[in-house]
Every structure is written in C-alpha cells, then in structure tokens.
Design a protein around this motif. Structure first.
Motif, PDB file in Angstrom:
ATOM      1  N   GLU A 360       0.803  -1.220   0.000  1.00 27.56           N
ATOM      2  CA  GLU A 360       0.000   0.000   0.000  1.00 27.56           C
ATOM      3  C   GLU A 360       0.844   1.282   0.000  1.00 27.56           C
ATOM      4  OE1 GLU A 360      -2.815  -0.229   3.173  1.00 27.56           O
ATOM      5  OE2 GLU A 360      -3.912  -1.922   2.283  1.00 27.56           O
ATOM      6  N   PRO A 361       1.836   1.448   0.885  1.00 34.23           N
ATOM      7  CA  PRO A 361       2.630   2.679   0.837  1.00 34.23           C
ATOM      8  C   PRO A 361       3.357   2.867  -0.489  1.00 34.23           C
ATOM      9  CG  PRO A 361       2.995   1.508   2.908  1.00 34.23           C
ATOM     10  CD  PRO A 361       2.244   0.580   2.012  1.00 34.23           C
ATOM     11  N   LEU A 362       3.811   1.769  -1.091  1.00 35.39           N
ATOM     12  CA  LEU A 362       4.520   1.847  -2.361  1.00 35.39           C
ATOM     13  C   LEU A 362       3.578   2.267  -3.491  1.00 35.39           C
ATOM     14  CD1 LEU A 362       7.353   1.476  -3.434  1.00 35.39           C
ATOM     15  CD2 LEU A 362       6.864  -0.951  -3.784  1.00 35.39           C
ATOM     16  N   SER A 366       3.795   5.679  -5.657  1.00 38.98           N
ATOM     17  CA  SER A 366       3.792   5.590  -7.121  1.00 38.98           C
ATOM     18  C   SER A 366       2.762   6.543  -7.717  1.00 38.98           C
ATOM     19  CB  SER A 366       3.485   4.155  -7.572  1.00 38.98           C
ATOM     20  OG  SER A 366       4.456   3.242  -7.103  1.00 38.98           O
ATOM     21  N   LEU A 367       1.556   6.578  -7.148  1.00 35.94           N
ATOM     22  CA  LEU A 367       0.517   7.471  -7.646  1.00 35.94           C
ATOM     23  C   LEU A 367       0.899   8.932  -7.435  1.00 35.94           C
ATOM     24  CD1 LEU A 367      -2.770   5.677  -6.518  1.00 35.94           C
ATOM     25  CD2 LEU A 367      -1.855   5.883  -8.838  1.00 35.94           C
ATOM     26  N   ALA A 368       1.526   9.228  -6.312  1.00 38.57           N
ATOM     27  CA  ALA A 368       1.950  10.602  -6.060  1.00 38.57           C
ATOM     28  C   ALA A 368       2.932  11.072  -7.121  1.00 38.57           C
ATOM     29  CB  ALA A 368       2.573  10.710  -4.661  1.00 38.57           C
ATOM     30  N   ARG A 369       3.766  10.168  -7.611  1.00 35.26           N
ATOM     31  CA  ARG A 369       4.710  10.504  -8.664  1.00 35.26           C
ATOM     32  C   ARG A 369       4.049  10.539 -10.037  1.00 35.26           C
ATOM     33  NH1 ARG A 369      10.297   9.348  -7.763  1.00 35.26           N
ATOM     34  NH2 ARG A 369      10.766   9.062  -5.559  1.00 35.26           N
ATOM     35  N   LEU A 370       3.004   9.759 -10.213  1.00 33.59           N
ATOM     36  CA  LEU A 370       2.381   9.608 -11.531  1.00 33.59           C
ATOM     37  C   LEU A 370       1.377  10.710 -11.849  1.00 33.59           C
ATOM     38  CD1 LEU A 370       2.351   7.573 -13.900  1.00 33.59           C
ATOM     39  CD2 LEU A 370       0.467   6.410 -12.734  1.00 33.59           C
ATOM     40  N   LEU A 371       0.616  11.141 -10.856  1.00 37.04           N
ATOM     41  CA  LEU A 371      -0.435  12.124 -11.084  1.00 37.04           C
ATOM     42  C   LEU A 371       0.147  13.526 -11.284  1.00 37.04           C
ATOM     43  CD1 LEU A 371      -3.018  10.909  -8.412  1.00 37.04           C
ATOM     44  CD2 LEU A 371      -2.866  10.296 -10.826  1.00 37.04           C
ATOM     45  N   PRO A 372      -0.537  14.380 -12.091  1.00 38.05           N
ATOM     46  CA  PRO A 372      -1.850  14.185 -12.717  1.00 38.05           C
ATOM     47  C   PRO A 372      -1.780  13.220 -13.890  1.00 38.05           C
ATOM     48  CG  PRO A 372      -0.910  16.262 -13.431  1.00 38.05           C
ATOM     49  CD  PRO A 372       0.036  15.707 -12.399  1.00 38.05           C
ATOM     50  N   ASP A 373      -2.902  12.543 -14.110  1.00 43.06           N
ATOM     51  CA  ASP A 373      -2.956  11.560 -15.177  1.00 43.06           C
ATOM     52  C   ASP A 373      -4.403  11.430 -15.645  1.00 43.06           C
ATOM     53  OD1 ASP A 373      -1.877   9.275 -16.781  1.00 43.06           O
ATOM     54  OD2 ASP A 373      -3.230   8.133 -15.479  1.00 43.06           O
ATOM     55  N   GLY A 374      -4.666  11.740 -16.905  1.00 43.79           N
ATOM     56  CA  GLY A 374      -6.019  11.643 -17.420  1.00 43.79           C
ATOM     57  C   GLY A 374      -6.970  12.534 -16.645  1.00 43.79           C
ATOM     58  N   GLY A 375      -8.019  11.943 -16.103  1.00 45.78           N
ATOM     59  CA  GLY A 375      -9.002  12.717 -15.356  1.00 45.78           C
ATOM     60  C   GLY A 375      -8.655  12.942 -13.904  1.00 45.78           C
ATOM     61  N   LEU A 376      -7.555  12.358 -13.440  1.00 50.44           N
ATOM     62  CA  LEU A 376      -7.171  12.512 -12.032  1.00 50.44           C
ATOM     63  C   LEU A 376      -6.176  13.654 -11.869  1.00 50.44           C
ATOM     64  CD1 LEU A 376      -6.703   8.889 -10.640  1.00 50.44           C
ATOM     65  CD2 LEU A 376      -8.653  10.421 -10.381  1.00 50.44           C
ATOM     66  N   ALA A 446      -9.073   2.247  -9.071  1.00 49.94           N
ATOM     67  CA  ALA A 446      -8.675   0.885  -8.710  1.00 49.94           C
ATOM     68  C   ALA A 446      -7.217   0.670  -9.077  1.00 49.94           C
ATOM     69  CB  ALA A 446      -9.543  -0.145  -9.415  1.00 49.94           C
ATOM     70  N   VAL A 447      -6.505   0.019  -8.184  1.00 52.19           N
ATOM     71  CA  VAL A 447      -5.139  -0.434  -8.467  1.00 52.19           C
ATOM     72  C   VAL A 447      -5.162  -1.950  -8.314  1.00 52.19           C
ATOM     73  CG1 VAL A 447      -2.740  -0.411  -7.739  1.00 52.19           C
ATOM     74  CG2 VAL A 447      -4.078   1.704  -7.673  1.00 52.19           C
ATOM     75  N   LYS A 465       1.835   0.383 -15.357  1.00 53.61           N
ATOM     76  CA  LYS A 465       1.624   1.834 -15.312  1.00 53.61           C
ATOM     77  C   LYS A 465       2.268   2.433 -14.064  1.00 53.61           C
ATOM     78  CE  LYS A 465      -0.086   5.657 -16.971  1.00 53.61           C
ATOM     79  NZ  LYS A 465      -1.545   5.869 -17.169  1.00 53.61           N
ATOM     80  N   LEU A 466       2.152   1.763 -12.940  1.00 52.42           N
ATOM     81  CA  LEU A 466       2.761   2.281 -11.715  1.00 52.42           C
ATOM     82  C   LEU A 466       4.281   2.386 -11.852  1.00 52.42           C
ATOM     83  CD1 LEU A 466       0.778   0.400  -8.910  1.00 52.42           C
ATOM     84  CD2 LEU A 466       0.444   2.750  -9.705  1.00 52.42           C
ATOM     85  N   LEU A 467       4.871   1.417 -12.539  1.00 47.08           N
ATOM     86  CA  LEU A 467       6.318   1.406 -12.673  1.00 47.08           C
ATOM     87  C   LEU A 467       6.821   2.602 -13.486  1.00 47.08           C
ATOM     88  CD1 LEU A 467       8.353  -0.667 -11.513  1.00 47.08           C
ATOM     89  CD2 LEU A 467       8.590  -1.559 -13.819  1.00 47.08           C
ATOM     90  N   THR A 468       5.998   3.085 -14.416  1.00 48.32           N
ATOM     91  CA  THR A 468       6.426   4.238 -15.221  1.00 48.32           C
ATOM     92  C   THR A 468       6.621   5.481 -14.369  1.00 48.32           C
ATOM     93  OG1 THR A 468       4.154   4.931 -15.746  1.00 48.32           O
ATOM     94  CG2 THR A 468       5.188   3.338 -17.230  1.00 48.32           C
TER      95      THR A 468
END
Length: 473
Positions: A360-362, A366-376, A446-447, A465-468
């Motif tokens: 979960e923390p990872l 990952s999302l914190a680094r990835l966003l913004p993305d699309g509608g998020l 969803a992840v 996607k998370l790895l990117t």
C-alpha cells in the motif's frame, strides 16, 4: 556497473557541484559542501566511491567508526596519509594532536589550483564523540576549507542528526547543500534484476531496494529462488543487513527494539503494540515510538478525511526491514540450523496477505509521482482511511492536504492478487465505503495486480503503469 543502476541522477548532482568548484578556481571561496544522508546500507559510500573514480582527482576518504575522539583523530591522520592528496606526507611529519589543528593542516595541504575532494563518512559519530565538533567544522570551513577548490562531502546514516547539522540553530547552518540518497526504486530494481513489473514490486518489498541485497539476487531468478538462496546462506545480505543496521542505531537493551519488533509483527495500534511489547507503560511506549519515528524507521499515520481522527496507526517505514521483522527475525535460530526451508514455507503461506498490506505505501508513492494523469488531478496528499473497528477501510484517499482535508480528490482500492482482477464486487464495496464518509461523487480509482473487469471507475492502474512513475527518478 551493475551496483550503480539508478544512481545516474545522484552522480550528476555531485558532478554539478564539482563543476562549480572548477569554475570558481581563483575566486575567494570556490569550495562546495554537500551533506549526503540516507539509511544504512543504501549505498552512500559506494556512490561516493564511484563518483571519485569518475572524477579522477586527489581525495581523502575518512570513515568515522564510533570510537573515542582521540582514536577517530588517529584514523583521520591515517586516512590522509594513505590518500591521493599531493602533500599528504605533511600529516605524517607534523601529526596534529587536536581536531582544530588537523583541520588547519588539512586545509594547508589541499591544492590551490586544482579541485580535490574531502569525504567524511558517518559524521553523526563525530557529532556524538568529539566535543564541539560542529563548531570546529564550521570555523574550519568558513576560514580555511571553503577558500580552497574542494568538495567537502559529509555523509551520515542517522537521518535526524544529519538534518540537525544543517538546521538554523546549529553552527553549520546554510553552509551545505543537502542531498538524500534513497534505496533503488522499483524500476531500477526491475532493470537490475531483469524482472517484469509485478515481480519488480515484489522484489522492492523484500529487498527494500538496498543495493547490497539486490546484488545477491541472480539475474532473472524468481522471488522464491532468491529467497531460497538467501535462506541457505547464513551470511547473506538479506539475513544480516537488518541486524547490523539496528545494532548501530539502537542498543540491544533499548526498548525501541522491542517496540519495533511488535510493529514489525503486524501490530498497528498503540494499545496492541504495548501488549505485544510486553505490556510496557504508556510513557515508555510514547518515547520509543517517538525515537523510531524521529529516525524514520517507523511511520505514524492518521486517516485522511474531512474530519479529525485520533486513530493513529504505526508501520515499519522501510520495506526490507518490514519483511525481515515479519518473516526472518523471529526464526533466525531455525535458519541458523540450516532449516531455511521451514522459513520459506512459512513465507509462502503468509505472503499474499502480508504483501497486500505491505504494498500500500509503495502504491501511494507511485501514484503521487504519476499524477496528474487523465481525469485525475495531482494530489498533494495520498493516504488511507480507516475507523477504529475497521468496518470502513479505504486504501487510497487523494486529498488537498492531510490528515484533515478540505477537499477529497479521489478514493480508491488496491487489489494486489496474483489471479483475481478488480471486479464489480470490489467496486460495490468501494461505493459503500465512499457513501460512509461523503455524499459527494468523489472519483473512484482501482489499483490491481491482475487487471480490472468492471466499468464505473475514473481510472485503473496496474504494475506496468505504476512502474512508469519511477522512470527517470
């Protein structure tokens, strides 16, 4: 070189500081200082050694060992005598008996017309053992060392002490650039070990991205092959790294060790941790958790929501240490008598449920680094939400701030199973939990490790996607 995969950014940062020195030769103060901090065994010293091999300039590399002030000074003199500094023989001739004198003589032998490097590793030991070390270092830097074209690298594993060295109320304040070296990230690990994205996240949870542990993972070996190899070797990095780090930071008699073991065993609430640690007193547990949090070993978290909560939970912050405490530390005697096969069977039995929470923390990072993305949108805070009885538990809460948010940006669920996709039942549960905390139609995310087979989500993410999110970082 294999062990430096993922360190090119850090090498560029050191190289840029070095170029400033080269360009500043002839000015009044061309010297540069960098404070490099990171947890033990994350590869700080190795990074600096690689930088020195590429820079090909005179240098001295001194590592403090936690001895007396006199013994540390003697080690410094030996390090200078065996260095590549051109005038190093002066140290053998004069043999300064005080730290102030040693700093003065060191400044004298540094070249005036060509860059050089002075490395002091494990600085927190000197801060503890040498009287007025910070003041002596500050005077030596201001009056002598900064006037030479030198890169002074101060390295330390005690994160809080290294941060304090540069804080506003300390002698060395604002004299250095701070640099933090983290573990290898999941993308680095995947590249290094030849793993697919999902397997790269598994490897990150087990090794914590520590280079010494990753170096023992045979390329293209599976997780279970790596664990079997490590458990068959009583001196493998996977087995010994945690104990060595803990021994350096916490004396065996310190209650912090017992509290850490309780948290590592899976206890997350204050009451349950106290019980698992032997029924220790409230004040003792408070001090222990504060020490652990101060050293960044444990994270203390509150639910992210629109209302304040006192439901604080604790977790081991370092993935490798979390794995070691859960699966290896309790069974060291078994492993030492060459029954690592029993330990491995136990890990396999509990792996899926343990991994589901450990990842979960990872995922949040990952999302914190990835966003913004699309509608998020980008989310300044990404955490989780829970109630005391866990009747409502939300894995992902994106918000404008934490722990008490003014605005929720999205809610989400993590389903990290091998052969089970995120489906309509999972989505229904997520809808139910959203309704319990807000009436607003907050976007749902969803992840899933194994894909999504339902509609109605704002976004869905898998391991690829998370790895990117980690590429180029």
């Amino acid at each position: 070189m294999r062990r430096f995969i993922g360190r090119e950014r850090e090498l560029r940062v050191l190289g840029a500081a070095f170029e400033k020195i080269r360009e500043g030769i002839g000015s009044q103060k061309p010297g540069q200082c960098v404070l490099l901090r990171g947890r033990r065994r994350v590869g700080k010293s190795s990074l600096v050694e690689e930088f020195l091999s590429r820079a090909e300039v005179p240098y001295v590399f001194f590592t403090a060992a936690g001895e007396s002030a006199a013994d540390e000074l003697a080690e410094l003199l030996d390090a200078v005598a065996s260095s590549t500094l051109p005038e190093r023989s002066l140290f053998a001739e004069e043999t300064p008996g005080q730290w102030n004198a040693a700093f003065r003589l060191l400044a004298e032998i540094l070249p005036d017309d060509t860059p050089s490097v002075v490395v002091i590793d494990e600085v927190p030991y000197l801060m503890e053992r040498v009287d007025a070390f910070e003041g002596m270092l500050q005077r030596a830097w201001d009056r002598l060392l900064s006037r030479k074209p030198v890169l002074l690298l101060l390295i330390g594993s005690d994160l809080s002490m290294m941060e304090a060295l540069n804080s506003y109320d300390r002698p060395f304040h604002q004299r250095a650039t701070e640099m933090v070296l983290g573990p290898l990230n999941p993308a680095d690990i995947g590249d290094m070990l030849g793993l697919e994205p999902a397997a790269a996240f598994d490897a990150a949870l087990v090794t914590g991205g520590l280079p010494l542990i990753c170096a023992e993972w045979r390329p293209d070996a599976s997780l279970w092959e790596f664990l079997r190899d490590s458990l068959d070797n009583p001196i493998s990095a996977l087995l010994v790294s945690a104990e060595r780090s803990l021994a350096a930071e916490f004396p065996p008699q310190a209650m912090s060790r017992e509290v850490l073991r309780a948290i590592g065993s899976g206890e997350r609430t204050f009451t349950n941790i106290a019980r698992a640690a032997g029924g220790i007193a409230h004040t003792t547990l408070t001090r222990a958790t504060e020490v652990l949090a101060d050293k960044r070993v444990v994270a203390a978290e509150l639910p992210v929501s629109l209302r304040p909560s006192k439901e604080r939970r604790y977790r081991v912050a370092d993935p490798y240490l979390r794995f070691w405490l859960a699966f290896l530390d309790p069974h060291m005697a078994e492993i030492e008598r060459m029954r690592g096969d029993l330990t491995l069977s136990r890990i396999k039995e509990k792996w899926t449920s343990w991994r589901g929470r450990a990842v979960e923390p990872l995922v949040r990072e990952s999302l914190a680094r990835l966003l913004p993305d699309g509608g998020l949108p980008a989310a300044p805070a990404i955490g989780g939400y829970w109630t005391r009885g866990n009747d409502i538990e939300i894995d992902l809460v994106g918000a404008d701030r934490q722990p008490v948010a003014k605005r929720l940006l999205f809610l989400g669920s993590i389903k990290w199973l091998e052969n089970s996709a995120f489906d309509s039942h999972d989505l229904a549960a997520l809808h139910k939990h959203r309704a319990a905390i807000t009436d607003d139609p907050i976007p749902l995310v969803a992840v899933s490790r194994s894909g999504v087979n339902c509609s109605g989500l704002e976004a869905a993410y898998g391991p690829e996607k998370l790895l990117t999110a980690w590429r180029g970082n």
